[in-house]
Motif scaffolding. Sequence first.
Motif, mmCIF file in Angstrom:
data_model
loop_
_atom_site.group_PDB
_atom_site.id
_atom_site.type_symbol
_atom_site.label_atom_id
_atom_site.label_comp_id
_atom_site.label_asym_id
_atom_site.label_seq_id
_atom_site.Cartn_x
_atom_site.Cartn_y
_atom_site.Cartn_z
ATOM 1 N N LEU A 1 -48.023 -9.011 -21.754
ATOM 2 C CA LEU A 1 -48.729 -7.615 -22.775
ATOM 3 C C LEU A 1 -50.491 -7.609 -22.341
ATOM 4 O O LEU A 1 -50.710 -8.897 -22.824
ATOM 5 C CB LEU A 1 -48.741 -8.024 -23.659
ATOM 6 C CG LEU A 1 -47.116 -7.414 -24.931
ATOM 7 C CD1 LEU A 1 -46.953 -8.371 -25.084
ATOM 8 C CD2 LEU A 1 -46.956 -5.409 -24.540
ATOM 9 N N ASP B 1 -35.347 -8.996 -16.356
ATOM 10 C CA ASP B 1 -37.179 -8.687 -17.380
ATOM 11 C C ASP B 1 -36.909 -10.436 -17.573
ATOM 12 O O ASP B 1 -36.882 -10.344 -19.487
ATOM 13 C CB ASP B 1 -37.640 -8.276 -17.558
ATOM 14 C CG ASP B 1 -37.905 -6.872 -17.404
ATOM 15 O OD1 ASP B 1 -37.824 -6.757 -15.462
ATOM 16 O OD2 ASP B 1 -37.351 -5.504 -17.545
ATOM 17 N N LEU C 1 -46.645 -4.811 -18.699
ATOM 18 C CA LEU C 1 -46.468 -3.786 -20.027
ATOM 19 C C LEU C 1 -48.088 -3.857 -20.235
ATOM 20 O O LEU C 1 -48.400 -4.491 -20.875
ATOM 21 C CB LEU C 1 -45.957 -4.521 -21.611
ATOM 22 C CG LEU C 1 -46.057 -3.016 -22.502
ATOM 23 C CD1 LEU C 1 -45.379 -1.584 -22.062
ATOM 24 C CD2 LEU C 1 -45.568 -3.540 -23.586
ATOM 25 N N VAL D 1 -41.898 -11.354 -20.186
ATOM 26 C CA VAL D 1 -42.714 -10.572 -20.067
ATOM 27 C C VAL D 1 -44.532 -10.948 -20.362
ATOM 28 O O VAL D 1 -44.936 -11.630 -21.653
ATOM 29 C CB VAL D 1 -42.717 -9.383 -21.271
ATOM 30 C CG1 VAL D 1 -43.102 -7.923 -21.420
ATOM 31 C CG2 VAL D 1 -40.475 -9.051 -20.921
ATOM 32 N N ARG E 1 -47.741 -0.302 -27.677
ATOM 33 C CA ARG E 1 -46.412 -1.876 -27.525
ATOM 34 C C ARG E 1 -44.827 -1.816 -27.639
ATOM 35 O O ARG E 1 -44.282 -2.146 -26.732
ATOM 36 C CB ARG E 1 -46.876 -2.637 -28.221
ATOM 37 C CG ARG E 1 -48.751 -3.326 -27.768
ATOM 38 C CD ARG E 1 -49.319 -4.418 -28.246
ATOM 39 N NE ARG E 1 -50.408 -4.076 -28.120
ATOM 40 C CZ ARG E 1 -50.867 -5.327 -27.166
ATOM 41 N NH1 ARG E 1 -50.792 -6.028 -26.945
ATOM 42 N NH2 ARG E 1 -51.996 -5.138 -26.598
ATOM 43 N N ARG E 2 -44.811 -0.808 -28.930
ATOM 44 C CA ARG E 2 -43.239 -1.358 -28.803
ATOM 45 C C ARG E 2 -42.393 -0.122 -27.862
ATOM 46 O O ARG E 2 -41.427 -0.325 -27.345
ATOM 47 C CB ARG E 2 -42.972 -1.125 -30.641
ATOM 48 C CG ARG E 2 -41.978 -0.610 -31.473
ATOM 49 C CD ARG E 2 -41.718 -0.229 -32.407
ATOM 50 N NE ARG E 2 -42.991 0.488 -32.976
ATOM 51 C CZ ARG E 2 -43.736 0.512 -34.152
ATOM 52 N NH1 ARG E 2 -43.332 -0.006 -35.056
ATOM 53 N NH2 ARG E 2 -43.616 1.436 -33.520
ATOM 54 N N GLY F 1 -43.138 0.134 -25.099
ATOM 55 C CA GLY F 1 -42.598 -0.029 -23.368
ATOM 56 C C GLY F 1 -42.306 -1.736 -23.774
ATOM 57 O O GLY F 1 -40.980 -1.330 -23.035
ATOM 58 N N LEU F 2 -42.092 -2.572 -25.173
ATOM 59 C CA LEU F 2 -41.224 -3.400 -25.028
ATOM 60 C C LEU F 2 -39.727 -2.678 -24.839
ATOM 61 O O LEU F 2 -38.429 -3.187 -24.497
ATOM 62 C CB LEU F 2 -40.925 -4.043 -26.440
ATOM 63 C CG LEU F 2 -42.620 -5.304 -25.999
ATOM 64 C CD1 LEU F 2 -43.188 -5.769 -27.736
ATOM 65 C CD2 LEU F 2 -42.443 -6.079 -25.330
ATOM 66 N N GLU F 3 -39.369 -1.958 -25.466
ATOM 67 C CA GLU F 3 -37.946 -1.146 -24.754
ATOM 68 C C GLU F 3 -37.599 -0.186 -24.114
ATOM 69 O O GLU F 3 -35.837 -0.459 -23.380
ATOM 70 C CB GLU F 3 -38.363 0.135 -26.110
ATOM 71 C CG GLU F 3 -38.188 0.422 -27.766
ATOM 72 C CD GLU F 3 -38.454 1.822 -28.573
ATOM 73 O OE1 GLU F 3 -38.365 2.227 -28.016
ATOM 74 O OE2 GLU F 3 -38.935 1.779 -29.891
ATOM 75 N N ARG F 4 -38.710 -0.475 -23.369
ATOM 76 C CA ARG F 4 -38.242 -0.185 -21.473
ATOM 77 C C ARG F 4 -37.864 -1.865 -21.218
ATOM 78 O O ARG F 4 -37.426 -2.059 -19.453
ATOM 79 C CB ARG F 4 -38.910 0.431 -21.423
ATOM 80 C CG ARG F 4 -39.434 1.373 -21.813
ATOM 81 C CD ARG F 4 -40.917 2.622 -20.677
ATOM 82 N NE ARG F 4 -40.382 3.057 -19.659
ATOM 83 C CZ ARG F 4 -39.474 4.012 -19.299
ATOM 84 N NH1 ARG F 4 -39.025 4.444 -20.226
ATOM 85 N NH2 ARG F 4 -38.922 4.755 -17.912
ATOM 86 N N ILE F 5 -37.371 -2.943 -21.931
ATOM 87 C CA ILE F 5 -37.574 -3.820 -20.597
ATOM 88 C C ILE F 5 -36.288 -4.444 -20.900
ATOM 89 O O ILE F 5 -35.189 -3.915 -21.540
ATOM 90 C CB ILE F 5 -38.053 -5.372 -21.866
ATOM 91 C CG1 ILE F 5 -39.662 -5.171 -21.998
ATOM 92 C CG2 ILE F 5 -37.675 -6.412 -21.831
ATOM 93 C CD1 ILE F 5 -40.388 -5.415 -20.753
ATOM 94 N N ARG F 6 -35.512 -4.740 -19.663
ATOM 95 C CA ARG F 6 -33.984 -4.804 -19.068
ATOM 96 C C ARG F 6 -33.750 -5.899 -19.278
ATOM 97 O O ARG F 6 -34.906 -7.560 -19.186
ATOM 98 C CB ARG F 6 -34.147 -4.527 -17.838
ATOM 99 C CG ARG F 6 -34.384 -2.813 -18.209
ATOM 100 C CD ARG F 6 -34.235 -2.109 -16.008
ATOM 101 N NE ARG F 6 -35.062 -1.305 -16.180
ATOM 102 C CZ ARG F 6 -35.781 -1.077 -14.254
ATOM 103 N NH1 ARG F 6 -36.133 -1.932 -13.821
ATOM 104 N NH2 ARG F 6 -35.923 0.206 -14.396
#
Length: 107
Positions: free
Chosen positions: A93, A88, A14, A91, A77-78, A80-85
């Motif tokens: 950053l 994954d 991210l 992670v 950042r938040r 981007g973290l919402e797009r984590i599957r």
Amino acid sequence: MSAPNLTGRDLAVLIPTKDRPEHLENVLQSLAEQTEPCGRVIVVDGGQSTRAVVGAFAGQLDVEYQPCHPPGQLRQRRLGLERIRPHDKLVALLDDDIVLEPDALAQ
């Protein structure tokens, strides 16, 4: 219990950015040149569009572009973290001014 055997492909990277396309290009280039490729790259842009910079790496990286307005490090950042599957497993950053050595993701 042994540690799971993870590779760079298990890593989602991210990168929040804002108005620094040349820095973003450098970090994406360093990710593209890894001896052990990463799984995904998520760029969250809080400034002027870096979509073209991200798009230039589409053939080299599994990269996504996400605009974020209004900008802010925590908000980006938040988002981007919402797009984590679920697949994954790791992670990272990274700031947009980081440049990785070619074997940074190697085991």
